[in-house]
Motif scaffolding. Structure first.
Motif, PDB file in Angstrom:
ATOM      1  N   GLU A 545      46.390  18.802 -62.021  1.00 15.39           N
ATOM      2  CA  GLU A 545      45.126  19.039 -61.865  1.00 15.39           C
ATOM      3  C   GLU A 545      45.349  17.108 -62.860  1.00 15.39           C
ATOM      4  O   GLU A 545      44.073  16.891 -62.584  1.00 15.39           O
ATOM      5  N   SER A 566      49.667  11.093 -54.641  1.00 20.56           N
ATOM      6  CA  SER A 566      50.621  12.790 -53.209  1.00 20.56           C
ATOM      7  C   SER A 566      50.884  13.926 -53.089  1.00 20.56           C
ATOM      8  O   SER A 566      50.753  14.663 -53.645  1.00 20.56           O
ATOM      9  N   THR A 569      49.364  15.879 -55.199  1.00 22.58           N
ATOM     10  CA  THR A 569      48.036  16.912 -54.328  1.00 22.58           C
ATOM     11  C   THR A 569      49.683  18.117 -53.906  1.00 22.58           C
ATOM     12  O   THR A 569      49.466  19.171 -53.354  1.00 22.58           O
ATOM     13  N   SER A 570      50.852  17.299 -53.734  1.00 17.04           N
ATOM     14  CA  SER A 570      51.728  18.509 -52.666  1.00 17.04           C
ATOM     15  C   SER A 570      51.806  19.359 -53.507  1.00 17.04           C
ATOM     16  O   SER A 570      51.995  20.575 -53.614  1.00 17.04           O
ATOM     17  N   THR A 571      52.767  19.284 -54.775  1.00 21.39           N
ATOM     18  CA  THR A 571      52.687  19.961 -56.088  1.00 21.39           C
ATOM     19  C   THR A 571      51.896  20.861 -56.127  1.00 21.39           C
ATOM     20  O   THR A 571      51.723  22.152 -56.351  1.00 21.39           O
ATOM     21  N   THR A 573      49.438  21.785 -54.136  1.00 24.99           N
ATOM     22  CA  THR A 573      49.503  22.887 -53.532  1.00 24.99           C
ATOM     23  C   THR A 573      50.794  24.291 -53.324  1.00 24.99           C
ATOM     24  O   THR A 573      50.856  24.825 -52.954  1.00 24.99           O
ATOM     25  N   LYS A 574      51.855  23.359 -53.682  1.00 18.69           N
ATOM     26  CA  LYS A 574      52.732  24.055 -53.884  1.00 18.69           C
ATOM     27  C   LYS A 574      52.442  25.724 -55.134  1.00 18.69           C
ATOM     28  O   LYS A 574      53.478  26.498 -54.804  1.00 18.69           O
ATOM     29  N   LEU A 576      49.906  26.566 -56.221  1.00 21.61           N
ATOM     30  CA  LEU A 576      49.218  27.729 -55.615  1.00 21.61           C
ATOM     31  C   LEU A 576      49.860  27.990 -54.395  1.00 21.61           C
ATOM     32  O   LEU A 576      49.417  29.492 -54.544  1.00 21.61           O
ATOM     33  N   ALA A 577      51.023  28.045 -53.446  1.00 21.28           N
ATOM     34  CA  ALA A 577      50.912  28.775 -52.849  1.00 21.28           C
ATOM     35  C   ALA A 577      52.388  29.540 -53.327  1.00 21.28           C
ATOM     36  O   ALA A 577      52.985  30.858 -52.846  1.00 21.28           O
ATOM     37  N   TYR A 631      40.703  28.166 -57.358  1.00 23.55           N
ATOM     38  CA  TYR A 631      41.879  28.384 -57.287  1.00 23.55           C
ATOM     39  C   TYR A 631      42.081  29.673 -57.038  1.00 23.55           C
ATOM     40  O   TYR A 631      42.804  29.736 -56.368  1.00 23.55           O
ATOM     41  N   GLU A 634      41.243  30.905 -54.476  1.00 21.77           N
ATOM     42  CA  GLU A 634      41.967  30.320 -52.788  1.00 21.77           C
ATOM     43  C   GLU A 634      43.371  31.673 -52.803  1.00 21.77           C
ATOM     44  O   GLU A 634      44.391  32.218 -51.726  1.00 21.77           O
TER      45      GLU A 634
END
Length: 768
Positions: A545, A566, A569-571, A573-574, A576-577, A631, A634
């Protein structure tokens, strides 16, 4: 008026005058010949008188008869006169004898005087010849002395004076010496003497050329030192005055300031270059009408010296001394250009400059070809910048130097990027993924000066009580510090470059974007894949963040880092996933502990025991994570969705062969429990994860399959129900009914089978 009577000289008078004559005075060093003149004159007069007397005597004799007559007439008078005449005659005779004697004496004396006079005249003629000879000899000696002095003046280095002396000899006014063979021989030797002067002044200039070659390094050294001092002085002034930040050394503003400080690289406390030998040589060659020869010789010599400056191959350690020598060489050439008129060709100097700097950049490029340390390139750049600015001050074109510096910049950028990529890899590899601690305000402010964070967060952290646990870990701080160093070193390399790189910001942006994406974001992503500790992953999420915020702040000054944004942001997302993945993995463990009876004879009123443990674990873990609430939400959503998916899989999946309506009712009791718990923690909105399950089971429990088969009803009341899943659940119910022994159950099972077939016929192509 009676005629003037001649003076009468008696014998006593003549004797007296002769006695007074002293031709040679023993007490005098000179002859008294001038006294002889009056005596000779008197003798001459006496001779005339004697002639006169003879004439008178003749007259007397011719007149004797007349006299006798007269005497007869005047006897007494005559006797008296005769007596007188005889007396006179006696005197005359005596006088004649005396004159004859005197004449012999005078003749004897005169002969001696004539001989003496002749000897005197010969002596005077000899003396005159001697005087003339002496004069000629003295003139010769003076000329020879001048010629001799010419040699001495040549040895003393007074070449112009020597040449002027030769010209004075050649332009001497005509004299008796001018016609002598000696003088003609001397004139014929003047070209040879001029040649000697020319050779001597040429040798002096050759020695001077050797001397300036030896002193060029010192000249360049003091010039470069003066430029370094000038740069430091201007840098200090720029730091004090924000309006001067964009100006550089050599700008109009700086030049006005520098003009107040006089400095001459050719004449100072450390080195002094005397150009007199060259000026003297130019003067002499000009006088000899041979200036073109000197010009060609000088150009050839300086060209040869410039060829010898650059060694092959070039060692970078020798570069400072080499740049000093080149600087000194061309500073001297500039002075020669400005002070010798048309003697030096400006075009020739420019060609020498272009050739030598071209060879220099090629040699440096070859020397650095295998260099992998960006610091070495930075040192070379600093030397070249100082050299270029120094030579700019002497009006040399340094565009090729700056172009080469930009070539070095691109190479430097690659090496620096490679170096910092390794640094970022090490930072992230060694990160313990725990919050960074600061004990006092000084430490906090030091960290805040490095990291990029939003103003609200900064204000909030400033208000927090110390000691303070910061949201990010040590890796975020170290990465921000390294990014700042990376950017600073980039711009330091091009600081002082007069021409701006057309894509310098783009180069830095791309390099930084690559570092942020490939060596921070992707490294975090790789570590995420191997990390199972949720607290560490949560810390990575927080770091990601803050890296996103940092990208926004960096992009405000450096463009072309959108890829990094980007990537983060992708990392993120990963990450959080990954949290969701680890949670679902743990949820699998709980579901493995579940012991559902899928064909119970009765319905339960209380939820399953494993759900209590599952939900307690879930809330404990997620609420303990130091991440944003969004988060956490989520993560809760992912966990609830997974629970709903698992429960739905129990009902419609292949792991459970058959099921009855009591089991479905028990599942709904568990769903009710979960929804109540979510409501209790303020996340009731997550209950929508069970909408499909509730809709699907409501069709079964309310026997509304026929309603579902109606398209309009299905589109309005059962939009979330997937037909394949409904078909699977009906088939499991049908299988249970078919396994029962009582007729009602068997009939109900048959009905469920027909309903399953009806559902499958309506939507044959729809996936489960």
């Amino acid at each position: 008026m009676p005629p003037r009577r001649r003076p009468q000289f008696t014998q006593e008078n003549i004797d007296q005058q002769l006695q007074q004559i002293h031709l040679l005075d023993p007490q005098s060093s000179s002859e008294n010949l001038e006294q002889l003149g009056p005596i000779i004159k008197q003798i001459h007069q006496n001779r005339q008188q004697e002639a006169y007397l003879r004439t008178v005597q003749g007259l007397i004799e011719s007149k004797d008869a007349e006299i006798e007559r007269i005497c007869d007439e005047n006897y007494q008078d005559f006797i008296s006169s005769v007596s007188t005449l005889f007396t006179i005659k006696s005197y005359t005779k005596n006088l004649r004898e005396r004159i004859t004697t005197l004449d012999g004496t005078v003749a004897q004396v005169g002969h001696g005087l004539v001989e003496k006079k002749r000897s005197l005249l010969q002596s005077k003629k000899t003396a005159a010849n001697l005087d003339e000879a002496i004069d000629n000899l003295q003139a010769c000696l003076r000329v020879l002395d001048v010629v001799n002095r010419v040699g001495e003046m040549v040895q003393e280095g007074k070449y112009w004076s020597a040449l002027r002396s030769l010209e004075d000899i050649r332009s001497m006014p005509p004299t008796s010496l001018s016609q002598t063979p000696f003088f003609q021989h001397l004139l014929s030797s003047l070209p040879s003497l001029r040649g000697q002067i020319k050779d001597a002044v040429t040798a002096s200039t050759k020695q001077w050329l050797l001397d300036i070659r030896n002193v060029s390094g010192q000249v360049g050294e003091v010039a470069l030192e003066a430029m370094d001092l000038r740069v430091k002085r201007w840098k200090t002034r720029r730091e004090r005055d924000p309006m001067l930040r964009s100006t550089r050394v050599g700008s109009a503003v700086e030049w006005v300031t520098y003009e107040k400080t006089e400095f001459d690289a050719l004449n100072n406390d450390k080195v002094t270059v005397d150009f007199k030998p060259l000026y003297q040589c130019i003067h002499i060659y000009t006088a000899l009408d041979s200036l073109d020869d000197l010009r060609k010789s000088y150009q050839a010599d300086r060209k040869a010296q410039s060829d010898l400056i650059l060694p092959s191959p070039l060692s970078i350690s020798a570069l400072p001394a080499l740049l000093q020598e080149i600087s000194g060489y061309f500073i001297i050439e500039t002075h020669v250009l400005k002070t010798t008129g048309a003697f030096r060709s400006e075009r020739d100097v420019e060609e020498l400059w272009d050739t030598l700097t071209g060879r220099l950049t090629s040699a440096i490029d070859d020397a650095l070809r295998t260099q992998m340390d960006p610091d070495e390139l930075s040192k070379v750049k600093e030397l070249l910048i100082s050299f270029a600015m120094t030579m700019e001050a002497y009006d040399y074109n340094t565009a090729n130097m700056y172009s080469f510096i930009l070539v070095l910049f691109e190479r430097y950028a690659g090496l620096l990027e490679k170096q910092f990529k390794k640094r970022f890899d090490d930072i992230l590899l060694q990160d313990d993924c725990t919050p960074m601690q600061v004990d006092n305000a000084q430490q906090r402010d030091t960290v805040f000066d490095v990291v990029w964070i939003s103003k609200p967060e900064r204000d909030e952290l400033v208000r927090a009580q110390l000691p303070l646990s910061l949201p990010w870990s040590q890796s975020f701080y170290l990465c921000c510090q390294s990014i700042r160093t990376f950017v600073e070193r980039f711009y330091q390399f091009v600081d002082g470059v007069s021409q701006h790189h057309r894509n310098i910001d783009e180069v830095i942006g791309k390099a930084l974007d690559s570092i942020l994406s490939a060596h921070i974001s992707e490294n975090i992503a790789r570590r995420l894949a191997t990390t199972s500790t949720l607290t560490q992953i949560a810390q990575m999420v927080t770091n990601l963040e803050h890296f996103q915020v940092a990208c926004v702040e960096i992009e405000a000054t450096i463009s072309n880092i959108r890829t990094a944004q980007s990537s983060f942001t992708s990392t993120l997302t990963k990450a959080l996933a990954r949290i969701t993945s680890l949670i679902t993995s743990k949820l699998d463990d709980f579901f493995e502990l579940s012991e559902y009876d899928w064909t119970p004879s009765t319905r339960e009123s209380a939820p399953s025991v494993y759900l209590y443990e599952l939900f307690n674990w879930l809330t404990t873990v997620l609420d303990s994570l130091i991440i944003k609430d969004v988060y956490k939400d989520e993560s809760y959503r992912g966990a609830v969705n997974y629970i709903a998916s698992c429960l739905m899989d129990f009902l419609t999946g292949r792991n459970v062969a058959m099921i009855n309506e009591n089991a479905i009712s028990n599942i709904l009791v568990d769903v009710d429990f979960l929804e109540e718990e979510l409501k209790g923690i303020g996340r009731a909105h997550l209950a929508n994860a069970f909408v499909e399950l509730r809709s699907t089971t409501s069709i079964i429990l309310s026997d509304a399959v026929q309603d579902y088969l109606v398209p309009s009803t299905r589109q309005t009341s059962y939009i979330t129900v997937k037909p394949k899943r409904l078909q699977a659940l009906l088939e499991k119910l049908a299988k249970f009914g078919g396994s029962c022994r009582d007729n009602p159950s068997r009939e109900k099972g048959e009905r469920r089978r027909r309903e399953a077939e009806a559902v499958s016929r309506l939507f044959p192509g729809e996936s489960r």
